[in-house]
Motif scaffolding. Structure first.
Motif, PDB file in Angstrom:
ATOM      1  N   SER A  50       0.832  -1.201   0.000  1.00  0.00           N
ATOM      2  CA  SER A  50       0.000   0.000   0.000  1.00  0.00           C
ATOM      3  C   SER A  50       0.866   1.251   0.000  1.00  0.00           C
ATOM      4  N   VAL A  51       1.862   1.290   0.873  1.00  0.00           N
ATOM      5  CA  VAL A  51       2.751   2.456   0.934  1.00  0.00           C
ATOM      6  C   VAL A  51       3.525   2.617  -0.363  1.00  0.00           C
ATOM      7  N   ALA A  52       4.118   1.521  -0.846  1.00  0.00           N
ATOM      8  CA  ALA A  52       4.895   1.582  -2.081  1.00  0.00           C
ATOM      9  C   ALA A  52       4.010   1.948  -3.264  1.00  0.00           C
ATOM     10  N   GLY A  53       2.766   1.452  -3.277  1.00  0.00           N
ATOM     11  CA  GLY A  53       1.847   1.783  -4.355  1.00  0.00           C
ATOM     12  C   GLY A  53       1.486   3.251  -4.369  1.00  0.00           C
ATOM     13  N   VAL A  54       1.341   3.856  -3.190  1.00  0.00           N
ATOM     14  CA  VAL A  54       1.094   5.298  -3.113  1.00  0.00           C
ATOM     15  C   VAL A  54       2.322   6.070  -3.568  1.00  0.00           C
ATOM     16  N   LEU A  55       3.500   5.639  -3.136  1.00  0.00           N
ATOM     17  CA  LEU A  55       4.730   6.336  -3.505  1.00  0.00           C
ATOM     18  C   LEU A  55       4.946   6.358  -5.019  1.00  0.00           C
ATOM     19  N   CYS A  56       4.674   5.255  -5.699  1.00  0.00           N
ATOM     20  CA  CYS A  56       4.973   5.166  -7.130  1.00  0.00           C
ATOM     21  C   CYS A  56       3.750   5.343  -8.015  1.00  0.00           C
ATOM     22  N   GLY A  57       2.543   5.302  -7.448  1.00  0.00           N
ATOM     23  CA  GLY A  57       1.337   5.386  -8.252  1.00  0.00           C
ATOM     24  C   GLY A  57       1.052   4.086  -8.974  1.00  0.00           C
ATOM     25  N   ALA A  58      -0.178   3.955  -9.461  1.00  0.00           N
ATOM     26  CA  ALA A  58      -0.565   2.719 -10.140  1.00  0.00           C
ATOM     27  C   ALA A  58       0.327   2.432 -11.334  1.00  0.00           C
ATOM     28  N   GLY A  59       0.762   3.487 -12.022  1.00  0.00           N
ATOM     29  CA  GLY A  59       1.608   3.306 -13.199  1.00  0.00           C
ATOM     30  C   GLY A  59       2.977   2.759 -12.894  1.00  0.00           C
ATOM     31  N   GLY A  60       3.401   2.827 -11.627  1.00  0.00           N
ATOM     32  CA  GLY A  60       4.715   2.332 -11.237  1.00  0.00           C
ATOM     33  C   GLY A  60       4.710   0.890 -10.760  1.00  0.00           C
ATOM     34  N   ILE A  61       3.564   0.227 -10.821  1.00  0.00           N
ATOM     35  CA  ILE A  61       3.451  -1.171 -10.392  1.00  0.00           C
ATOM     36  C   ILE A  61       3.531  -2.060 -11.629  1.00  0.00           C
ATOM     37  N   GLY A  62       4.413  -3.030 -11.605  1.00  0.00           N
ATOM     38  CA  GLY A  62       4.610  -3.912 -12.746  1.00  0.00           C
ATOM     39  C   GLY A  62       3.372  -4.710 -13.089  1.00  0.00           C
ATOM     40  N   ARG A  63       3.206  -4.997 -14.372  1.00  0.00           N
ATOM     41  CA  ARG A  63       2.011  -5.711 -14.843  1.00  0.00           C
ATOM     42  C   ARG A  63       1.945  -7.131 -14.301  1.00  0.00           C
ATOM     43  N   GLN A  64       3.091  -7.724 -13.929  1.00  0.00           N
ATOM     44  CA  GLN A  64       3.051  -9.079 -13.387  1.00  0.00           C
ATOM     45  C   GLN A  64       2.261  -9.126 -12.076  1.00  0.00           C
ATOM     46  N   TRP A  65       2.147  -7.978 -11.397  1.00  0.00           N
ATOM     47  CA  TRP A  65       1.395  -7.918 -10.143  1.00  0.00           C
ATOM     48  C   TRP A  65      -0.079  -7.614 -10.389  1.00  0.00           C
ATOM     49  N   THR A  66      -0.385  -6.750 -11.341  1.00  0.00           N
ATOM     50  CA  THR A  66      -1.750  -6.262 -11.506  1.00  0.00           C
ATOM     51  C   THR A  66      -2.599  -7.091 -12.461  1.00  0.00           C
ATOM     52  N   GLU A  67      -2.026  -7.578 -13.552  1.00  0.00           N
ATOM     53  CA  GLU A  67      -2.840  -8.281 -14.550  1.00  0.00           C
ATOM     54  C   GLU A  67      -3.520  -9.537 -13.995  1.00  0.00           C
ATOM     55  N   PRO A  68      -2.839 -10.378 -13.182  1.00  0.00           N
ATOM     56  CA  PRO A  68      -3.533 -11.570 -12.658  1.00  0.00           C
ATOM     57  C   PRO A  68      -4.708 -11.242 -11.741  1.00  0.00           C
ATOM     58  N   LEU A  69      -4.731 -10.029 -11.185  1.00  0.00           N
ATOM     59  CA  LEU A  69      -5.835  -9.652 -10.296  1.00  0.00           C
ATOM     60  C   LEU A  69      -7.130  -9.413 -11.064  1.00  0.00           C
ATOM     61  N   GLU A  70      -7.028  -9.173 -12.351  1.00  0.00           N
ATOM     62  CA  GLU A  70      -8.201  -9.018 -13.221  1.00  0.00           C
ATOM     63  C   GLU A  70      -9.176  -7.963 -12.705  1.00  0.00           C
ATOM     64  N   ASP A  71      -8.629  -6.950 -12.009  1.00  0.00           N
ATOM     65  CA  ASP A  71      -9.446  -5.834 -11.509  1.00  0.00           C
ATOM     66  C   ASP A  71     -10.626  -6.323 -10.673  1.00  0.00           C
ATOM     67  N   THR A  72     -10.431  -7.429  -9.934  1.00  0.00           N
ATOM     68  CA  THR A  72     -11.541  -8.050  -9.206  1.00  0.00           C
ATOM     69  C   THR A  72     -11.116  -8.434  -7.794  1.00  0.00           C
ATOM     70  N   VAL A  73     -11.982  -8.179  -6.848  1.00  0.00           N
ATOM     71  CA  VAL A  73     -11.727  -8.500  -5.451  1.00  0.00           C
ATOM     72  C   VAL A  73     -12.768  -9.487  -4.949  1.00  0.00           C
ATOM     73  N   ARG A  74     -12.319 -10.572  -4.338  1.00  0.00           N
ATOM     74  CA  ARG A  74     -13.220 -11.446  -3.573  1.00  0.00           C
ATOM     75  C   ARG A  74     -13.257 -10.914  -2.149  1.00  0.00           C
ATOM     76  N   SER A  75     -14.446 -10.839  -1.571  1.00  0.00           N
ATOM     77  CA  SER A  75     -14.570 -10.265  -0.236  1.00  0.00           C
ATOM     78  C   SER A  75     -15.694 -10.929   0.534  1.00  0.00           C
ATOM     79  N   ALA A  76     -15.488 -11.060   1.848  1.00  0.00           N
ATOM     80  CA  ALA A  76     -16.533 -11.564   2.726  1.00  0.00           C
ATOM     81  C   ALA A  76     -17.451 -10.450   3.208  1.00  0.00           C
ATOM     82  N   VAL A  77     -17.102  -9.198   2.919  1.00  0.00           N
ATOM     83  CA  VAL A  77     -17.941  -8.079   3.343  1.00  0.00           C
ATOM     84  C   VAL A  77     -19.230  -8.093   2.528  1.00  0.00           C
ATOM     85  N   PHE A  78     -20.362  -8.146   3.223  1.00  0.00           N
ATOM     86  CA  PHE A  78     -21.657  -8.286   2.558  1.00  0.00           C
ATOM     87  C   PHE A  78     -21.859  -7.167   1.545  1.00  0.00           C
TER      88      PHE A  78
END
Length: 353
Positions: free
Chosen positions: A305-333
């Motif tokens: 979270s801290v590193a992501g804020v420091l570098c912005g979304a554009g500074g995060i390598g695609r190997q980290w973001t692409e597998p997430l498929e812009d989707t979150v599984r959550s137990a929050v109703f």
């Protein structure tokens, strides 16, 4: 959006992506009494994954001595399709819902009410489960944090703090105050200070020149005499003196290891070291943090979270973001399957709203 707000929105998205990716990286080896630093690195050498630059590789067939968490099949490279459900992300989502529902003047009692309404009891752990049980039995804060709760200084409140940093860019004082109001539902002492520190750290990262500056700003928001503050200062001093990452963590383990692998204080040292030796590089930051052991998924999430804020979304390598498929599984109703970009947009709207 103005250029300034667009820049802030990109950093907020970086924070969400970083938290989720760091959590996923650390999840297969989340058990600090078994997955020590040495065991994690042995696993990485065995699988040819050092230096670590991607999610953990899956284990080779018939490998003894490397028992990953049961969720590993959904968290290792090549198998990820959206994020796994995890409390480290659930609480960020619940915090967003809290601010959208009650605003920044929320009360600790309102935090508890949302837990009962939106969070399944069996998806809470340690201090949060004790507080949830106390809420259900009619107790009110601060008694919810102290009655039959031996986990008051563990890491749970720290992992809930990100939303207060993301929504207060450049204002660590306000971020820490909001995190404290949330944390006292379930924690005391260093458990509360850990949440204040993490929120302030994330808020400071929006305007800091780098990790050290953000860490120093965050330290100003917790009592200087607290065990947590002294531990973070010692980690900063070792790095400044030129100690190697491994030596810094060994020294901090000798100082704080007896507290246990889920306590806020030793984990704050691992997060601090990951940020310092990662030096603003997203991949290096989260991989060093997870290799540091202890509560690996929580530490990877906060450092991410801290590193992501420091570098912005554009500074995060695609190997980290692409597998997430812009989707979150959550137990929050009401939030299972939500888009990461939607969460980030709703968070940014709270900043400018």
């Amino acid at each position: 959006m103005t250029p300034h707000s667009t820049h802030t929105a990109d950093r907020i998205l970086g924070g969400w992506l970083g938290r989720i990716a760091g959590n996923m990286l650390g999840k297969p080896v989340e058990r600090g009494d078994y997955w020590t630093r040495a065991r994690i690195d042995r696993y990485l050498r065995l699988t040819g994954a050092l230096p670590l630059t991607d999610y953990l590789p899956e284990p080779p067939a018939a490998t003894d001595g490397f028992e990953l968490r049961p969720e590993w099949r959904h968290c290792v490279r090549g198998r990820i399709s959206g994020s796994c459900r995890d409390d480290d992300v659930d609480y960020a989502i619940l915090g967003l819902h809290l601010l959208e529902t009650h605003g920044f003047a929320f009360t600790t009692e309102e935090v508890g009410e949302l837990w009962l309404l939106r969070l399944p009891y069996l998806q809470t752990f340690t201090a949060e489960r004790a507080a949830y049980r106390n809420l259900a039995n009619g107790l009110r804060p601060p008694l919810t944090a102290t009655f039959e709760n031996p986990y008051q200084e563990w890491i749970g409140a720290l992992i809930r703090a990100d939303i207060f940093g993301w929504t207060n860019p450049g204002d660590p004082h306000r971020a820490a105050a909001l995190a404290r109001r949330d944390a006292v539902l379930s924690h005391t002492g260093n458990g509360v200070y850990g949440a204040m520190w993490a929120a302030a750290l994330i808020a400071a990262a929006f305007t800091a020149s780098g990790p050290r500056a953000a860490l120093e700003a965050a330290l100003e928001r917790v009592p200087a005499s607290s065990r947590l503050a002294r531990t973070v200062r010692h980690t900063l001093a070792l790095h400044a003196a030129g100690a190697a990452w491994e030596d810094t963590l060994t020294a901090m383990d000798e100082e704080t290891g007896r507290l246990g692998w889920i306590h806020a204080v030793p984990n704050a040292a691992v997060i601090t070291a990951g940020l310092l030796y990662g030096d603003g590089d997203f991949t290096r930051t989260i991989t060093l943090t997870v290799r540091g052991g202890l509560d690996t998924d929580s530490n990877g999430a906060t450092a991410g979270s801290v590193a992501g804020v420091l570098c912005g979304a554009g500074g995060i390598g695609r190997q980290w973001t692409e597998p997430l498929e812009d989707t979150v599984r959550s137990a929050v109703f009401g939030f299972d399957g939500v888009r990461i970009t939607e969460l980030a947009h709703r968070t940014a709207r709270l900043v400018v709203g």
